[in-house]
Design a protein around this motif. Structure first.
Motif, mmCIF file in Angstrom:
data_model
loop_
_atom_site.group_PDB
_atom_site.id
_atom_site.type_symbol
_atom_site.label_atom_id
_atom_site.label_comp_id
_atom_site.label_asym_id
_atom_site.label_seq_id
_atom_site.Cartn_x
_atom_site.Cartn_y
_atom_site.Cartn_z
ATOM 1 N N THR A 87 61.440 70.128 66.888
ATOM 2 C CA THR A 87 61.245 70.111 65.438
ATOM 3 C C THR A 87 62.166 71.104 64.755
ATOM 4 O O THR A 87 62.757 70.816 63.712
ATOM 5 N N TYR A 88 62.289 72.290 65.378
ATOM 6 C CA TYR A 88 63.150 73.317 64.791
ATOM 7 C C TYR A 88 64.612 72.866 64.794
ATOM 8 O O TYR A 88 65.349 73.054 63.802
ATOM 9 N N ILE A 89 65.038 72.254 65.906
ATOM 10 C CA ILE A 89 66.435 71.797 65.992
ATOM 11 C C ILE A 89 66.709 70.721 64.936
ATOM 12 O O ILE A 89 67.729 70.749 64.241
ATOM 13 N N VAL A 90 65.771 69.763 64.834
ATOM 14 C CA VAL A 90 65.953 68.687 63.848
ATOM 15 C C VAL A 90 65.964 69.249 62.433
ATOM 16 O O VAL A 90 66.816 68.869 61.597
ATOM 17 N N ASP A 91 65.034 70.145 62.142
ATOM 18 C CA ASP A 91 64.979 70.723 60.796
ATOM 19 C C ASP A 91 66.234 71.519 60.484
ATOM 20 O O ASP A 91 66.786 71.428 59.372
ATOM 21 N N SER A 92 66.674 72.315 61.459
ATOM 22 C CA SER A 92 67.891 73.111 61.238
ATOM 23 C C SER A 92 69.100 72.206 61.018
ATOM 24 O O SER A 92 69.937 72.446 60.129
ATOM 25 N N LYS A 93 69.177 71.154 61.872
ATOM 26 C CA LYS A 93 70.306 70.217 61.732
ATOM 27 C C LYS A 93 70.262 69.487 60.401
ATOM 28 O O LYS A 93 71.299 69.305 59.728
#
Length: 485
Positions: free
Chosen positions: A38-44
């Motif tokens: 979730t963090y990776i997707v949100d950051s991306k």
């Protein structure tokens, strides 16, 4: 010590520890994996929205795409490594950053178009019309309140999935390491617990069969160490009790054997004399002598019974003393007069050394006389052609009256000096002469009576030179002071 891996405690600790670590790490891994993705997707997504807005800043003054427009999109495509679409207010894709793009003229979903027209950014996973799944974001294309359409940026999901997969693989290896570490720690903990328990079990098995000699050797200070210390203390107590029990049984056996012997000897003599008298084997003139012997044997048995009765009462705390001030020298003078004829018959002289201060003891007069009577009787019995000295003096430093009975008799060997206080022990055993009237209980009664007076008795002796018995009885003054305190 060999540790059985099938031991219940070992198995329970090991399995519970491994299961706990496994479940814990799996749960943590799933949570971390979920939140990491979730963090990776949100950051991306946030990064792509910022990039899309930069693209808009470059083209917001060109509401109609032209050739330079396409070149600019190609530049941003290469700079951001993102595929870029531009769609109009109706959702029609009007231009793309790729020259061979086949999606030009297609339509973006109405939901995304309406969200962008309202001035909001949109995020979704794009798969339609693309070779691979993409993470897509869309921002308004326009300037101020004039929205011409939208700008779409695509980024492959494959890279993010690979990152998540690597994270999950790392978590898996950490879990395996955790299981191995948990196995090692659990094995050690199980060993550290089951090893002392096995020692305790072994000691308990020995206790069950009456062996109290073993001791549990555990150096830990935890609850198991405290339990081992308690069991060791219990074993010491049981061993002491067992030894006392064996000693008591031996004393009881010796007591019965001695009583039987002491009674059998006079009874046998009396029975023989009575049978001789009954059969008329003894002449009339000699019968008086035999009657005297039987009378003396009867007195001896009576004294034996009285001594046994006194000793049993003393040991059972059934004798109660009546304490008062007692003139010790008066008792010594009385007893010296009593035993003087018997002593003179043995060629012995009794001296009573008088003290001008006449020390007063805090004692029961009858029992104190019994104590001194037994001591003087022994002195007369074991002294021939010698002297016996009786003395009493106050010892203020020790708060007692010191009474001494000293003789020049046969003495007592060092090995016998610790045994003379035992019941039925006779120091004359093995001597050239025997004393028929001795019961072997006199000194045992002396010790019990002296202790009942809160006093002490001791002996100093040397073979062939005589003996000195010292009795210490509390002074009247010190006893009264202690009573008031």
């Amino acid at each position: 010590m060999y540790l059985n891996p099938n031991t219940s405690i070992f198995r329970k600790i090991l399995i519970s520890s491994i299961v706990t670590v496994l479940l814990g790490l799996c749960a943590v891994g799933l949570v971390i994996s979920f939140y990491a993705k979730t963090y990776i997707v949100d950051s991306k997504s946030n990064e792509m929205i910022r990039q899309a807005k930069r693209v808009n800043l470059s083209i917001q003054n060109q509401p109609i795409p032209n050739e330079s427009f396409k070149d600019l999109l190609l530049f941003f495509d290469q700079a951001y490594d993102k595929r870029i679409w531009i769609f109009d207010a109706e959702g029609n894709i009007v231009v793309t950053s790729s020259k061979d793009e086949v999606n030009a003229g297609k339509v973006v979903s109405e939901e995304v178009v309406s969200q962008v027209i309202r001035g909001e950014a949109a995020i979704w996973n794009q798969t339609e019309g693309l070779e691979e799944a993409m993470l897509s974001v869309a921002v308004p294309w326009g300037k101020d309140n004039n929205v011409y359409g939208g700008i779409v940026l695509h980024s492959p999901l494959k890279g993010m999935d690979e990152t998540t997969a690597q994270l999950r693989e790392t978590i898996l290896w950490v879990t395996l390491f955790g299981i191995f570490f948990s196995f090692a720690v659990s094995s050690y903990l199980s060993w550290s617990i089951t090893r002392p328990i096995k020692q305790i079990d072994k000691a308990a098995a020995k206790i069950a069969v009456g062996d109290y000699s073993d001791r549990i050797r555990i150096n830990s200070k935890d609850e198991i160490g405290e339990l081992a210390t308690t069991i060791n203390h219990m074993m010491e107590q049981l061993e002491r009790i067992d030894q006392d029990k064996k000693k008591l049984n031996q004393l009881r056996h010796d007591f019965l054997a001695n009583v039987s012997h002491e009674l059998r000897t006079p009874l046998t003599a009396m029975l023989g004399f009575l049978e001789a008298l009954q059969d008329g084997l003894i002449e009339e003139g000699a019968r008086g002598k035999y009657y005297e012997i039987m009378y003396n044997e009867t007195l001896h048995m009576n004294r034996l019974v009285d001594d046994i009765t006194d000793l049993m009462k003393l040991e059972n705390k059934e004798i109660h003393l009546v304490f008062m001030s007692v003139d010790v020298q008066e008792i010594l003078s009385k007893l010296a007069f009593k035993f003087r004829p018997e002593a003179e018959a043995r060629g012995t002289v009794i001296h009573c050394v008088m003290d001008e201060e006449s020390p007063q003891a805090y004692a029961d007069p009858d029992r104190l006389e019994q104590i001194l009577n037994n001591l003087i009787k022994n002195a007369v019995k074991f002294t021939e052609n010698g002297t016996i000295e009786l003395r009493a003096m106050a010892v203020p430093s020790e708060e007692c009256v010191l009474i001494t009975v000293t003789d020049t008799g046969i003495g007592i060997s060092p090995e016998d000096q610790g045994l003379i206080w035992e019941r039925f022990f006779k120091v004359e055993r093995g001597r050239p002469f025997q004393h028929k009237n001795s019961t072997g209980l006199g000194l045992a009664i002396v010790r019990e009576l002296v202790e009942l007076h809160n006093g002490s008795v001791r002996v100093r002796s040397e073979l062939g030179k005589g003996s000195t018995f010292e009795v210490r009885i509390p002074l009247v003054q010190s006893a009264a002071a202690n009573k008031q305190a």
